[in-house]
Design a protein around this motif. Sequence first.
Motif, PDB file in Angstrom:
ATOM      1  N   LEU A  45      26.576  66.678  58.917  1.00  0.00           N
ATOM      2  CA  LEU A  45      26.374  67.913  59.670  1.00  0.00           C
ATOM      3  C   LEU A  45      27.618  68.393  60.406  1.00  0.00           C
ATOM      4  CD1 LEU A  45      22.847  67.028  61.113  1.00  0.00           C
ATOM      5  CD2 LEU A  45      23.374  68.518  59.170  1.00  0.00           C
ATOM      6  N   GLY A  46      28.630  67.526  60.535  1.00  0.00           N
ATOM      7  CA  GLY A  46      29.887  67.944  61.140  1.00  0.00           C
ATOM      8  C   GLY A  46      29.865  68.093  62.652  1.00  0.00           C
ATOM      9  N   CYS A  47      28.942  67.410  63.299  1.00  0.00           N
ATOM     10  CA  CYS A  47      28.884  67.434  64.765  1.00  0.00           C
ATOM     11  C   CYS A  47      29.348  66.090  65.293  1.00  0.00           C
ATOM     12  CB  CYS A  47      27.463  67.731  65.242  1.00  0.00           C
ATOM     13  SG  CYS A  47      27.261  67.809  67.031  1.00  0.00           S
ATOM     14  N   ALA A  48      30.475  66.054  65.992  1.00  0.00           N
ATOM     15  CA  ALA A  48      31.081  64.800  66.440  1.00  0.00           C
ATOM     16  C   ALA A  48      30.269  64.160  67.564  1.00  0.00           C
ATOM     17  CB  ALA A  48      32.506  65.047  66.914  1.00  0.00           C
ATOM     18  N   VAL A  49      30.334  62.833  67.645  1.00  0.00           N
ATOM     19  CA  VAL A  49      29.765  62.062  68.756  1.00  0.00           C
ATOM     20  C   VAL A  49      30.882  61.209  69.333  1.00  0.00           C
ATOM     21  CG1 VAL A  49      28.124  60.287  69.460  1.00  0.00           C
ATOM     22  CG2 VAL A  49      27.443  62.018  67.784  1.00  0.00           C
ATOM     23  N   VAL A  50      31.170  61.401  70.624  1.00  0.00           N
ATOM     24  CA  VAL A  50      32.331  60.758  71.247  1.00  0.00           C
ATOM     25  C   VAL A  50      31.919  60.061  72.536  1.00  0.00           C
ATOM     26  CG1 VAL A  50      34.652  61.107  72.177  1.00  0.00           C
ATOM     27  CG2 VAL A  50      33.832  62.528  70.276  1.00  0.00           C
ATOM     28  N   GLY A  51      32.327  58.798  72.667  1.00  0.00           N
ATOM     29  CA  GLY A  51      32.113  58.044  73.902  1.00  0.00           C
ATOM     30  C   GLY A  51      33.274  58.252  74.861  1.00  0.00           C
ATOM     31  N   LEU A  52      32.982  58.678  76.076  1.00  0.00           N
ATOM     32  CA  LEU A  52      34.026  58.982  77.054  1.00  0.00           C
ATOM     33  C   LEU A  52      34.410  57.753  77.856  1.00  0.00           C
ATOM     34  CD1 LEU A  52      32.422  62.257  78.466  1.00  0.00           C
ATOM     35  CD2 LEU A  52      34.190  62.076  76.684  1.00  0.00           C
ATOM     36  N   PRO A  53      35.703  57.551  78.095  1.00  0.00           N
ATOM     37  CA  PRO A  53      36.125  56.434  78.942  1.00  0.00           C
ATOM     38  C   PRO A  53      35.693  56.652  80.379  1.00  0.00           C
ATOM     39  CG  PRO A  53      37.983  57.852  78.444  1.00  0.00           C
ATOM     40  CD  PRO A  53      36.833  58.353  77.610  1.00  0.00           C
ATOM     41  N   GLN A  54      35.607  55.572  81.133  1.00  0.00           N
ATOM     42  CA  GLN A  54      35.157  55.653  82.522  1.00  0.00           C
ATOM     43  C   GLN A  54      36.026  56.591  83.348  1.00  0.00           C
ATOM     44  OE1 GLN A  54      32.473  54.532  83.817  1.00  0.00           O
ATOM     45  NE2 GLN A  54      32.876  54.975  85.977  1.00  0.00           N
ATOM     46  N   SER A  55      37.327  56.622  83.066  1.00  0.00           N
ATOM     47  CA  SER A  55      38.246  57.467  83.833  1.00  0.00           C
ATOM     48  C   SER A  55      37.906  58.945  83.704  1.00  0.00           C
ATOM     49  CB  SER A  55      39.685  57.228  83.362  1.00  0.00           C
ATOM     50  OG  SER A  55      39.814  57.513  81.984  1.00  0.00           O
ATOM     51  N   VAL A  56      37.291  59.321  82.589  1.00  0.00           N
ATOM     52  CA  VAL A  56      36.899  60.718  82.370  1.00  0.00           C
ATOM     53  C   VAL A  56      35.482  60.971  82.870  1.00  0.00           C
ATOM     54  CG1 VAL A  56      36.435  62.465  80.610  1.00  0.00           C
ATOM     55  CG2 VAL A  56      38.441  60.977  80.399  1.00  0.00           C
ATOM     56  N   ALA A  57      34.581  60.015  82.624  1.00  0.00           N
ATOM     57  CA  ALA A  57      33.162  60.233  82.877  1.00  0.00           C
ATOM     58  C   ALA A  57      32.765  60.117  84.337  1.00  0.00           C
ATOM     59  CB  ALA A  57      32.337  59.254  82.047  1.00  0.00           C
ATOM     60  N   ALA A  58      33.539  59.388  85.138  1.00  0.00           N
ATOM     61  CA  ALA A  58      33.135  59.129  86.526  1.00  0.00           C
ATOM     62  C   ALA A  58      33.127  60.407  87.343  1.00  0.00           C
ATOM     63  CB  ALA A  58      34.073  58.107  87.157  1.00  0.00           C
ATOM     64  N   ARG A  59      32.023  60.660  88.019  1.00  0.00           N
ATOM     65  CA  ARG A  59      31.893  61.795  88.926  1.00  0.00           C
ATOM     66  C   ARG A  59      31.040  61.364  90.107  1.00  0.00           C
ATOM     67  NH1 ARG A  59      35.121  63.301  85.993  1.00  0.00           N
ATOM     68  NH2 ARG A  59      35.511  65.328  85.049  1.00  0.00           N
ATOM     69  N   ALA A  60      31.382  61.826  91.293  1.00  0.00           N
ATOM     70  CA  ALA A  60      30.609  61.507  92.491  1.00  0.00           C
ATOM     71  C   ALA A  60      29.601  62.613  92.764  1.00  0.00           C
ATOM     72  CB  ALA A  60      31.536  61.341  93.697  1.00  0.00           C
TER      73      ALA A  60
END
Length: 353
Positions: free
Chosen positions: A178-193
């Motif tokens: 289907l051409g839809c990517a699945v990407v796991g984000l590193p903690q440095s990017v994903a962390a939000r307060a």
Amino acid sequence: KKLRPDAGLIRNAPAILAMLKGGDDHVLTRVVRFFEANGIEVRGVDTVAPNLKLGEGAIDPAHAVLPADDVQRGLDVIAAIGGLDVGQAVVVRDGRVIAIEGVEGTDAMLARVSPLAVRAGVLVKAPKPGQERRVDLPTLGPRTVECAAAAGLAAIAAPADQTLLLDRAETIARVRALGCAVVGLPQSVAARAALPTHQSGAVVARVLGRHQPQSRVLADVHAGLEAQARLSPFGAGDGVIVARQHILAVTASDTIVEMIARAAALRQWGSGSSPRRRGVLIVADWGKVDTKLIAQLIERAAAARLEGVALAVHKSLTQPADHWGINDPSDNAVAKADEHGLFLLSCRPKQTT
């Protein structure tokens, strides 16, 4: 086999009923604490089966394109409303917030996203800040890819170590087909307060019709007002529906009328078995809304078995405490609320010093 209540259920009935107030994370957190208080260890599926974690990077290297700005915006939205226990997913396309998950779930949210001629945008899933992560972690699988692709999205992004990936081989096959990517984000990017949540019920309200709301409604109105204040920078949240301090639905690119229809179909409302009205519609900055539309929204709210409508005056935050910024709605809107037995409020967050 038919389930029957035992002495333990009867003994703990007050505690069990108290668990059902608020959103999913609040409920599940109370359930976990209840089991722990009774000597039962609760472990997360990611610790029992660590191979189910999404993992960092694209699950298929040939499909790794990720709109970074859209991902950033999606994470920011989840962080902004995380403390209010709204959903774990948001769709962003070219910087615009297209859809925010309510209690309907990710697949249903994606079903209301209109695809473009070319693939664009991203589904961002992430745990709510402060979430009890031993239960209800964000989960992806083949069905998620199918729904995201049908919505015309280019990618799905989620925190690598805080997301479960079901049926990895089949999910990769769906990505390739289907051409839809699945990407796991590193903690440095994903962390939000998460932003702090203000005191519940801090609302100044004025009744505009004949029907008085119950005192508990102010806590629901406050939750809606705070959701609107947090979502306003993202161009979302003009309409919010709240019941029992649980945010059921919020607008993004959809209209308030569409949101009401969506929320009315939710199973949680029990409309087929109970005549009781539940929930309140909060409409932001209604002074800019045509009074005929307000009357229409009241009609739709009544049909959806809501108990009332709160017309928010967010701009009064910078005005004196006795200033509402706008006039009352037309007699037609008030009469419409009275006709349907709904309360109608003009309200704003309570000012603090």
